[in-house]
Design a protein around this motif. Structure first.
Motif, PDB file in Angstrom:
ATOM      1  N   GLU A 175      -1.446  -5.687  20.675  1.00 33.84           N
ATOM      2  CA  GLU A 175      -2.438  -6.651  20.039  1.00 33.84           C
ATOM      3  C   GLU A 175      -3.277  -5.415  19.509  1.00 33.84           C
ATOM      4  N   SER A 176      -4.123  -5.033  20.757  1.00 35.17           N
ATOM      5  CA  SER A 176      -5.614  -3.859  20.852  1.00 35.17           C
ATOM      6  C   SER A 176      -4.897  -3.114  19.578  1.00 35.17           C
ATOM      7  N   ILE A 177      -3.522  -2.428  19.680  1.00 33.03           N
ATOM      8  CA  ILE A 177      -2.529  -1.016  18.822  1.00 33.03           C
ATOM      9  C   ILE A 177      -2.728  -1.774  17.450  1.00 33.03           C
ATOM     10  N   PHE A 178      -2.568  -3.098  17.576  1.00 32.68           N
ATOM     11  CA  PHE A 178      -1.998  -3.518  15.396  1.00 32.68           C
ATOM     12  C   PHE A 178      -4.090  -3.798  14.753  1.00 32.68           C
ATOM     13  N   ALA A 179      -4.570  -4.619  16.133  1.00 34.38           N
ATOM     14  CA  ALA A 179      -5.974  -3.843  15.752  1.00 34.38           C
ATOM     15  C   ALA A 179      -6.572  -2.432  15.275  1.00 34.38           C
ATOM     16  N   MET A 180      -6.299  -1.296  15.858  1.00 37.54           N
ATOM     17  CA  MET A 180      -6.570  -0.764  15.869  1.00 37.54           C
ATOM     18  C   MET A 180      -6.334   0.478  14.502  1.00 37.54           C
ATOM     19  N   SER A 181      -4.717   0.150  14.547  1.00 35.11           N
ATOM     20  CA  SER A 181      -4.301   0.261  13.098  1.00 35.11           C
ATOM     21  C   SER A 181      -5.049   0.157  11.501  1.00 35.11           C
ATOM     22  N   LEU A 182      -5.301  -1.239  11.930  1.00 33.01           N
ATOM     23  CA  LEU A 182      -5.444  -1.795  10.627  1.00 33.01           C
ATOM     24  C   LEU A 182      -7.271  -1.317  10.297  1.00 33.01           C
ATOM     25  N   GLY A 183      -8.526  -0.696  11.578  1.00 31.00           N
ATOM     26  CA  GLY A 183      -9.432   0.317  11.526  1.00 31.00           C
ATOM     27  C   GLY A 183      -8.905   1.405  11.165  1.00 31.00           C
ATOM     28  N   LYS A 184      -7.923   1.828  10.889  1.00 26.67           N
ATOM     29  CA  LYS A 184      -7.076   3.798  10.967  1.00 26.67           C
ATOM     30  C   LYS A 184      -6.957   3.786   9.566  1.00 26.67           C
ATOM     31  N   MET A 185      -6.635   2.775   9.088  1.00 27.96           N
ATOM     32  CA  MET A 185      -6.139   1.895   7.586  1.00 27.96           C
ATOM     33  C   MET A 185      -6.990   2.554   6.703  1.00 27.96           C
ATOM     34  N   GLN A 186      -8.239   1.495   7.291  1.00 25.50           N
ATOM     35  CA  GLN A 186      -9.370   1.684   6.611  1.00 25.50           C
ATOM     36  C   GLN A 186      -9.957   3.264   5.731  1.00 25.50           C
ATOM     37  N   HIS A 187      -9.919   4.028   6.770  1.00 29.25           N
ATOM     38  CA  HIS A 187      -9.647   5.131   6.831  1.00 29.25           C
ATOM     39  C   HIS A 187      -8.949   6.229   6.855  1.00 29.25           C
ATOM     40  N   THR A 188      -7.716   6.512   5.979  1.00 33.77           N
ATOM     41  CA  THR A 188      -7.377   7.162   5.579  1.00 33.77           C
ATOM     42  C   THR A 188      -6.636   6.914   4.381  1.00 33.77           C
ATOM     43  N   LEU A 189      -5.659   7.597   3.558  1.00 38.18           N
ATOM     44  CA  LEU A 189      -4.942   7.736   2.148  1.00 38.18           C
ATOM     45  C   LEU A 189      -3.666   8.632   2.627  1.00 38.18           C
ATOM     46  N   GLY A 190      -2.705   7.734   1.522  1.00 35.25           N
ATOM     47  CA  GLY A 190      -1.413   8.205   0.928  1.00 35.25           C
ATOM     48  C   GLY A 190      -0.598   8.475   2.401  1.00 35.25           C
ATOM     49  N   LYS A 191      -0.291   9.115   2.866  1.00 34.16           N
ATOM     50  CA  LYS A 191       1.230   9.408   3.622  1.00 34.16           C
ATOM     51  C   LYS A 191      -0.064   8.816   5.512  1.00 34.16           C
ATOM     52  N   GLU A 192      -0.513   9.000   5.274  1.00 31.77           N
ATOM     53  CA  GLU A 192      -1.149   9.107   6.422  1.00 31.77           C
ATOM     54  C   GLU A 192      -1.304   7.325   7.133  1.00 31.77           C
ATOM     55  N   MET A 193      -2.087   6.908   5.673  1.00 33.88           N
ATOM     56  CA  MET A 193      -2.541   5.675   5.467  1.00 33.88           C
ATOM     57  C   MET A 193      -0.951   4.466   5.738  1.00 33.88           C
ATOM     58  N   TRP A 194       0.748   4.792   5.378  1.00 32.09           N
ATOM     59  CA  TRP A 194       1.325   4.062   5.571  1.00 32.09           C
ATOM     60  C   TRP A 194       2.030   4.340   6.700  1.00 32.09           C
ATOM     61  N   LEU A 195       1.378   5.620   7.416  1.00 32.37           N
ATOM     62  CA  LEU A 195       2.187   5.476   8.945  1.00 32.37           C
ATOM     63  C   LEU A 195       1.362   4.557   9.658  1.00 32.37           C
ATOM     64  N   TRP A 196      -0.213   4.230   9.542  1.00 33.97           N
ATOM     65  CA  TRP A 196      -0.217   3.317  10.152  1.00 33.97           C
ATOM     66  C   TRP A 196       0.216   1.551   9.662  1.00 33.97           C
ATOM     67  N   LEU A 197       0.060   1.303   8.287  1.00 33.33           N
ATOM     68  CA  LEU A 197       0.207   0.278   8.637  1.00 33.33           C
ATOM     69  C   LEU A 197       2.303  -0.102   8.987  1.00 33.33           C
ATOM     70  N   ALA A 198       2.901   1.114   8.905  1.00 36.04           N
ATOM     71  CA  ALA A 198       4.085   0.644  10.117  1.00 36.04           C
ATOM     72  C   ALA A 198       3.952   0.668  11.459  1.00 36.04           C
ATOM     73  N   VAL A 199       2.702   1.350  12.036  1.00 35.37           N
ATOM     74  CA  VAL A 199       2.616   1.183  13.327  1.00 35.37           C
ATOM     75  C   VAL A 199       1.370  -0.423  13.561  1.00 35.37           C
ATOM     76  N   PHE A 200       0.701  -0.688  12.270  1.00 40.82           N
ATOM     77  CA  PHE A 200       0.379  -1.992  12.666  1.00 40.82           C
ATOM     78  C   PHE A 200       1.874  -3.538  12.751  1.00 40.82           C
ATOM     79  N   VAL A 201       2.544  -3.391  11.384  1.00 39.85           N
ATOM     80  CA  VAL A 201       4.039  -3.598  11.040  1.00 39.85           C
ATOM     81  C   VAL A 201       4.826  -3.757  12.919  1.00 39.85           C
ATOM     82  N   VAL A 202       4.751  -2.743  12.886  1.00 40.43           N
ATOM     83  CA  VAL A 202       5.595  -2.349  14.352  1.00 40.43           C
ATOM     84  C   VAL A 202       5.216  -3.571  15.894  1.00 40.43           C
ATOM     85  N   SER A 203       3.282  -2.481  15.843  1.00 36.58           N
ATOM     86  CA  SER A 203       3.261  -3.437  16.349  1.00 36.58           C
ATOM     87  C   SER A 203       2.290  -5.047  16.885  1.00 36.58           C
TER      88      SER A 203
END
Length: 113
Positions: free
Chosen positions: A13-41
């Motif tokens: 749960e901590s990882i999916f919350a952190m990935s939401l924060g990281k998604m807000q600070h990234t764009l493009g492929k990196e944002m999609w990577l954090w979205l994938a981390v969110f969905v899996v976690s």
């Protein structure tokens, strides 16, 4: 074993919350990577919460949810301090400590069928 499953779910749960924060600070492929981390976690975290409430020694639903959310909250605050450089104040540490004490207390007072 269910407590171990629940703890791992709370950490995820901590990882999916952190990935939401990281998604807000990234764009493009990196944002999609954090979205994938969110969905899996989030998927694994919810599944492990579900698993901890079943089996031969189920954790009561209210206890499981409270502990899962508490572990996620503590982990998210710690990750916020380490990853996002959020402030460390006496009050934050005090209330974080009371949350940890409450999580441990719920574990010790949980009844098993």
């Amino acid at each position: 074993m269910n407590w171990i499953i629940l703890i791992i779910g709370g950490l995820l749960e901590s990882i999916f919350a952190m990935s939401l924060g990281k998604m807000q600070h990234t764009l493009g492929k990196e944002m999609w990577l954090w979205l994938a981390v969110f969905v899996v976690s989030v998927s694994l975290s919810m599944f492990l919460l579900f698993k901890s409430m079943g089996g031969s020694h189920p954790i009561p639903t209210g206890t499981a949810y409270a502990v899962w959310a508490g572990i996620g909250a503590v982990g998210t605050v710690v990750l916020g301090i380490l990853v996002f450089k959020e402030p460390v104040t006496l009050w934050r540490i005090l209330f974080l400590s009371t949350l940890i004490i409450s999580i441990v207390g719920l574990q010790f007072t949980s009844t098993h069928d």
